[in-house]
Design a protein around this motif. Structure first.
Motif, mmCIF file in Angstrom:
data_model
loop_
_atom_site.group_PDB
_atom_site.id
_atom_site.type_symbol
_atom_site.label_atom_id
_atom_site.label_comp_id
_atom_site.label_asym_id
_atom_site.label_seq_id
_atom_site.Cartn_x
_atom_site.Cartn_y
_atom_site.Cartn_z
ATOM 1 N N VAL A 354 0.848 -1.193 0.000
ATOM 2 C CA VAL A 354 0.000 0.000 0.000
ATOM 3 C C VAL A 354 0.881 1.239 0.000
ATOM 4 O O VAL A 354 1.774 1.386 0.843
ATOM 5 N N GLU A 355 0.611 2.141 -0.939
ATOM 6 C CA GLU A 355 1.396 3.376 -1.067
ATOM 7 C C GLU A 355 0.459 4.583 -1.044
ATOM 8 O O GLU A 355 -0.626 4.557 -1.624
ATOM 9 N N LEU A 356 0.923 5.636 -0.381
ATOM 10 C CA LEU A 356 0.158 6.882 -0.306
ATOM 11 C C LEU A 356 0.858 7.946 -1.141
ATOM 12 O O LEU A 356 2.059 8.184 -0.982
ATOM 13 N N VAL A 357 0.108 8.590 -2.026
ATOM 14 C CA VAL A 357 0.640 9.665 -2.859
ATOM 15 C C VAL A 357 0.019 10.985 -2.409
ATOM 16 O O VAL A 357 -1.216 11.112 -2.361
ATOM 17 N N ASP A 358 0.859 11.961 -2.098
ATOM 18 C CA ASP A 358 0.405 13.274 -1.645
ATOM 19 C C ASP A 358 0.210 14.183 -2.866
ATOM 20 O O ASP A 358 1.185 14.663 -3.462
ATOM 21 N N LEU A 359 -1.047 14.426 -3.213
ATOM 22 C CA LEU A 359 -1.340 15.206 -4.416
ATOM 23 C C LEU A 359 -1.087 16.702 -4.227
ATOM 24 O O LEU A 359 -1.053 17.443 -5.215
ATOM 25 N N ARG A 360 -0.920 17.140 -2.997
ATOM 26 C CA ARG A 360 -0.586 18.564 -2.811
ATOM 27 C C ARG A 360 0.850 18.825 -3.241
ATOM 28 O O ARG A 360 1.162 19.903 -3.748
ATOM 29 N N ARG A 361 1.719 17.848 -3.015
ATOM 30 C CA ARG A 361 3.118 17.998 -3.435
ATOM 31 C C ARG A 361 3.323 17.579 -4.881
ATOM 32 O O ARG A 361 4.194 18.119 -5.581
ATOM 33 N N ASN A 362 2.573 16.590 -5.304
ATOM 34 C CA ASN A 362 2.770 16.024 -6.641
ATOM 35 C C ASN A 362 1.405 15.695 -7.244
ATOM 36 O O ASN A 362 0.944 14.554 -7.195
ATOM 37 N N PRO A 363 0.729 16.676 -7.826
ATOM 38 C CA PRO A 363 -0.640 16.478 -8.329
ATOM 39 C C PRO A 363 -0.694 15.501 -9.509
ATOM 40 O O PRO A 363 0.326 15.208 -10.138
ATOM 41 N N ILE A 364 -1.917 15.032 -9.784
ATOM 42 C CA ILE A 364 -2.149 14.232 -10.983
ATOM 43 C C ILE A 364 -2.129 15.159 -12.196
ATOM 44 O O ILE A 364 -2.891 16.131 -12.254
ATOM 45 N N ALA A 365 -1.251 14.874 -13.145
ATOM 46 C CA ALA A 365 -1.193 15.671 -14.373
ATOM 47 C C ALA A 365 -2.237 15.205 -15.368
ATOM 48 O O ALA A 365 -2.899 16.010 -16.027
ATOM 49 N N ARG A 366 -2.356 13.872 -15.460
ATOM 50 C CA ARG A 366 -3.331 13.323 -16.418
ATOM 51 C C ARG A 366 -3.538 11.843 -16.119
ATOM 52 O O ARG A 366 -2.776 11.209 -15.387
ATOM 53 N N ILE A 367 -4.597 11.312 -16.710
ATOM 54 C CA ILE A 367 -4.846 9.876 -16.725
ATOM 55 C C ILE A 367 -4.746 9.426 -18.172
ATOM 56 O O ILE A 367 -5.251 10.102 -19.073
ATOM 57 N N ASP A 368 -4.055 8.312 -18.401
ATOM 58 C CA ASP A 368 -4.007 7.770 -19.765
ATOM 59 C C ASP A 368 -4.487 6.330 -19.748
ATOM 60 O O ASP A 368 -5.015 5.850 -18.747
ATOM 61 N N GLU A 369 -4.265 5.623 -20.835
ATOM 62 C CA GLU A 369 -4.825 4.282 -20.949
ATOM 63 C C GLU A 369 -4.213 3.307 -19.936
ATOM 64 O O GLU A 369 -4.835 2.312 -19.560
ATOM 65 N N LYS A 370 -3.021 3.614 -19.436
ATOM 66 C CA LYS A 370 -2.341 2.688 -18.531
ATOM 67 C C LYS A 370 -2.527 3.024 -17.054
ATOM 68 O O LYS A 370 -2.314 2.172 -16.193
ATOM 69 N N GLY A 371 -2.884 4.265 -16.752
ATOM 70 C CA GLY A 371 -3.026 4.630 -15.346
ATOM 71 C C GLY A 371 -2.900 6.119 -15.105
ATOM 72 O O GLY A 371 -3.382 6.925 -15.909
ATOM 73 N N VAL A 372 -2.199 6.484 -14.032
ATOM 74 C CA VAL A 372 -2.103 7.868 -13.587
ATOM 75 C C VAL A 372 -0.679 8.378 -13.810
ATOM 76 O O VAL A 372 0.300 7.701 -13.485
ATOM 77 N N VAL A 373 -0.580 9.599 -14.351
ATOM 78 C CA VAL A 373 0.708 10.260 -14.532
ATOM 79 C C VAL A 373 0.727 11.489 -13.632
ATOM 80 O O VAL A 373 -0.162 12.348 -13.712
ATOM 81 N N LEU A 374 1.741 11.575 -12.764
ATOM 82 C CA LEU A 374 1.849 12.673 -11.821
ATOM 83 C C LEU A 374 2.613 13.849 -12.422
ATOM 84 O O LEU A 374 3.248 13.727 -13.478
ATOM 85 N N ALA A 375 2.558 14.979 -11.749
ATOM 86 C CA ALA A 375 3.144 16.209 -12.280
ATOM 87 C C ALA A 375 4.645 16.087 -12.507
ATOM 88 O O ALA A 375 5.192 16.711 -13.431
ATOM 89 N N ASP A 376 5.330 15.305 -11.676
ATOM 90 C CA ASP A 376 6.779 15.155 -11.847
ATOM 91 C C ASP A 376 7.142 14.092 -12.867
ATOM 92 O O ASP A 376 8.316 13.742 -13.026
ATOM 93 N N GLY A 377 6.159 13.532 -13.569
ATOM 94 C CA GLY A 377 6.396 12.531 -14.590
ATOM 95 C C GLY A 377 6.276 11.096 -14.109
ATOM 96 O O GLY A 377 6.322 10.158 -14.929
ATOM 97 N N THR A 378 6.139 10.905 -12.813
ATOM 98 C CA THR A 378 5.986 9.550 -12.284
ATOM 99 C C THR A 378 4.728 8.905 -12.847
ATOM 100 O O THR A 378 3.659 9.516 -12.886
#
Length: 544
Positions: A354-378
């Protein structure tokens, strides 16, 4: 020649297809059908779902459970019903609640009044006759003397506005529209967006199935362990025997349950007594922690003391201090958003998958066909996306129906700057229209089952009064609405509730006016107010 008695609903000339249209088959709608039909009114009811249950029909996500104790989250109007139904747990699950509501519908033969799988699309006032024309998405048109909306405050699911959200190739679900057949998440890579009530309740259940769980959190929330447990036969017997007193205390309370705050303020007691009071509420479990002391949501120092105790308890449950820091809210006082009731939520983050992602530090940039892409490119590759993103609360369910009152003005236009009601019951320009247990009333701030009975019983008495006096209808005056809106806002402003970006204020819905929508004065205070209005000849309403 003796005077003839005034007409009754059963004998007056039939100028409409029915006397009352009820919209919704949840807790409030079911009781409205039962109560008004019992007075002799002809009632037609519509429900967009396939059966009764309201929010409990739709909210079937893993871990869905009520945060009001089961013996309180139930109807009080019929003692035989109270005695015959056996609650199995302190806090009932969604399957048990829906079973209960189906039992109520069967016991009182409520389904024949309903047309299911049918949404009301519009309701339009005829100003000359003060009647309503209701239209459905099935093409049916029904005229009625009164419209009663019982559409719920939390029934219009809301998905986030994220670029590419429709391109995801995996399975996606909203917690408020969970498939009735359930979802097998075994061995799946699952992402949950949102850590409000449905997120906090579902995360432990999803983690138990998923191979990998990623939780995307924008705002941390306060949650208290439910302390849930089975109800023993001895406990059940004692609770049923004491129902009359339990209900009496509930109606005298602020929240519609038989629990009161500590008799002294936070700092009128020493630290030992204060901690003992917090510990007692912690063990009781759930939302009642926010009402440990009477000044807890009005005095910031008192709130800080309660928050510090909560934080101490929660940090002790989380192995990684860095994760704990993310899970402890820092943007609002405790209790200014509804405290969530959980079963092992914080401990879930101790599990390696289980992993927690803090969207205030690293928001979701977009969703694509494979999943979630964060603002830093993760990139977070996923098989399943779960949107635990809540609802267009308080007004969303009403907004989707075109309600036109005097002069063709829509209710949505009338409520453009925030909902305008008198007592949460009437709106000027919309005679014979009642939106029950919604904005302007205690609704989501109290036990909604007793709130439903409170509203429907008051409405039943009003309709009896109209019949006894030969009136065609009733309408809130503009002055009364203005005064009530002002009173509701002043009451909220006197608390810490305005310091949180909560759905009470519509803060979770883009473009919505930031107005505190419920009445915060409490269950008993509200009951006294509406009783006084009725005793004064329905002061603030014009009888037509």
């Amino acid at each position: 020649m003796s005077a003839q008695p005034p007409p009754t609903p059963a004998t007056q000339p039939e100028r409409t297809d029915t006397d009352v249209v009820v919209v919704g088959a949840g807790v409030t709608g079911l009781y409205a059908v039962h109560r008004l039909r019992g007075l002799g009114h002809r009632v037609r009811a519509f429900e967009r779902a396939a059966d009764v249950g309201g929010v409990w029909y739709w909210n079937r996500y893993p871990g869905a459970r009520c945060d009001v104790e089961s013996f309180d989250y139930s109807y009080s109007f019929d003692d035989a019903l109270q005695q015959e139904w056996d609650w199995t747990e302190k806090y009932a699950t969604q399957p048990e609640i829906i079973s209960y509501l189906r039992h109520v519908a069967d016991r009182f033969d409520l389904r024949p009044a309903y047309t299911f799988n049918t949404s009301v699309s519009s309701a339009e006032l005829d100003e000359k006759t003060l009647t309503w024309t209701v239209r459905t998405d099935a093409g049916e048109t029904v005229t009625a003397r009164c419209c009663v909306f019982a559409v719920g405050c939390l029934s219009r699911a809301q998905r986030p506005d994220i670029p590419g959200i429709d391109t995801f190739a995996g399975r996606a679900f909203h917690t408020g529209e969970w498939p009735h057949e359930g979802v097998d998440l075994t061995g799946q890579r699952v992402g949950v967006i949102g850590t409000g009530s449905s997120g906090i309740q579902s995360v432990p259940e999803i983690a138990a199935q998923a191979a990998q769980l990623t939780v995307f959190q924008r705002s941390a929330n306060y949650s208290i362990p439910a302390g849930n447990k089975p109800v023993t036969e001895d406990e059940r017997r004692a609770l049923k025997a004491g129902y009359a007193e339990r209900r009496r205390l509930a109606r005298l309370s602020g929240g519609g349950s038989p629990f009161t705050t500590y008799p002294k303020k936070t700092f009128d007691v020493d630290e030992g007594e204060r901690r003992a009071a917090y510990e007692s509420r912690w063990e009781l479990g759930g939302v009642l922690y926010s009402k440990t002391f009477p000044d807890q949501v009005t005095d910031l120092a008192a709130n800080d003391a309660a928050r510090a105790f909560w934080e101490e308890k929660v940090r002790a449950r989380i192995a990684d201090p860095a994760v704990a820091a993310l899970l402890v809210p820092g943007d609002h006082p405790i209790g200014t958003k509804r405290i969530v009731t959980d079963s092992g939520y914080f401990e879930t983050y101790n599990q390696p998958h289980v992993e927690l992602v803090d969207l205030r530090r690293n928001p979701i940039a977009r969703i694509d066909e494979k999943g979630v892409v964060l603002a830093d490119g993760t990139r977070v590759d996923l098989d399943v996306l779960v949107y635990a993103t809540g609802f267009d609360a308080m007004t969303g369910s009403v907004d989707r129906i075109e309600v036109r009152g005097r002069g063709g003005r829509t209710l949505k236009e009338a409520w453009r700057d925030g909902p305008r009601t008198y007592l949460g019951l009437g709106t000027d320009g919309f005679p014979n229209f009642f939106n029950l247990t919604g904005p302007g009333s205690p609704s989501v701030m109290v036990n909604v089952v007793l709130a439903a009975e409170q509203h429907v019983d008051w409405l039943a008495a009003l309709l009896r009064h109209l019949d006894a006096t030969g009136r065609r209808g009733v309408e809130a005056t503009g002055a009364a609405v203005d005064a009530w809106v002002r009173d509701c806002r002043e009451r909220a402003a006197a608390t810490l509730l305005m310091r949180a970006d909560s759905w009470y204020l519509g803060a979770n819905t883009p473009g919505k006016p930031r107005v505190f929508m419920p009445f915060v004065g409490g269950f008993k205070v509200y009951q006294d107010i509406i009783d006084e209005v009725a005793a004064a000849g329905y002061e603030g309403f014009e009888l037509l």
